[in-house]
Design a protein around this motif. Structure first.
Motif, short mmCIF file in Angstrom:
data_model
loop_
_atom_site.label_atom_id
_atom_site.label_comp_id
_atom_site.label_asym_id
_atom_site.label_seq_id
_atom_site.Cartn_x
_atom_site.Cartn_y
_atom_site.Cartn_z
N ASP A 9 0.87 -1.28 0.00
CA ASP A 9 0.00 0.16 -0.20
C ASP A 9 0.83 1.30 -0.11
N GLU A 11 2.61 4.57 -0.94
CA GLU A 11 1.98 5.70 -1.87
C GLU A 11 3.02 6.41 -2.78
N ARG A 244 -1.94 1.19 -7.31
CA ARG A 244 -2.79 2.31 -6.83
C ARG A 244 -3.03 3.12 -8.01
#
Length: 247
Positions: A9, A11, A244
């Motif tokens: 996850d 970023e 993402r």
């Protein structure tokens, strides 16, 4: 923390420059060999060793510069003085200037990107993941490297020691890079070849971190490590979760 958890996850990426994406050791030794030959032509067998010593920096002038204790030009001159003393030589009159005049174009010409970098950058771009550079070098030499490699517009953020007046491992520089990226430290993965600067310093500032251990030196520190950036590319390429799409 495993690579799976580090990148699932994430970023954004925060990459070191020297000896992480760019072969700075090779470029400095090549350029320094030419420059040393200009100052001390009567020592032809020692020029490469002089350049290697300049890179090794046994008196730790570069960390002093990174900490904001000395100016860039002072750091460079002090390293050259140390090399001269180690080889029983004197720096000639105007020698510091002469060294830099030869060193600068040779350094630019010697720039090489590690072969595992382009695919990492492309993979991060496909995932919509921004990348920042965080280096303890100054803005000018960093720009030289990026321009020589055609990468000057490739990165979202570039943070050098000029940005705040000091560099890693001060936690403020990692947080400044995160701020400029628009990401919280906990969502940013810092990757670099220096264990104290790129891993332990980043972790202390709240970031995730991966040690790039190209030479397989190993460490007793409980940190995530890779031998090459291709391992990071594999993690970002979807093996450890979907890309993402919210950035």
């Amino acid at each position: 923390m495993s690579l799976q958890h580090l990148f699932a996850d994430a970023e954004a990426l925060l990459l070191d420059v020297d000896d992480t994406i760019v072969d700075t050791r090779g470029a400095m030794v090549a350029a320094g060999t030419h420059a040393a030959a200009t100052l001390w032509p009567h020592r032809p067998g020692a020029h490469r060793a002089m350049a290697q010593r300049y890179y090794d920096d046994p008196e730790r002038w570069f960390p002093r510069y990174a900490a904001g204790e000395v100016a860039f030009e002072h750091m460079r001159a002090a390293r050259l003085d140390e090399v001269a003393a180690a080889f029983g030589l004197d720096v000639p009159d105007d020698g510091h200037h002469a060294y830099e005049e030869v060193y600068a174009p040779a350094f630019r010409a010697a720039q090489r990107l590690f072969p595992d970098v382009p695919e990492l950058l492309s993979t991060a771009e496909r995932r919509g993941m921004p990348i920042a550079l965080l280096t303890n070098s100054a803005h000018a030499p960093t720009t030289v490297k990026l321009e020589a490699l055609g990468l000057v517009d490739r990165f979202d953020v570039v943070v050098t020691t000029d940005t705040l007046g000091f560099g890693k491992p001060d936690p403020r520089v990692y947080r400044e890079a995160c701020r400029l990226l628009g990401a919280g430290p906990a969502g940013v993965v810092c990757i670099g070849d220096s264990l104290p600067w790129d891993v332990l310093g980043a972790q202390a500032a709240g970031l995730r971190a991966v040690w790039l251990d190209r030479e397989g030196r190993g460490t007793a520190e409980p940190v995530a490590s890779v031998r090459g950036l291709d391992e990071v590319t594999a993690a970002l390429g979807g093996r450890f979760g979907p890309p993402r799409r919210d950035r």
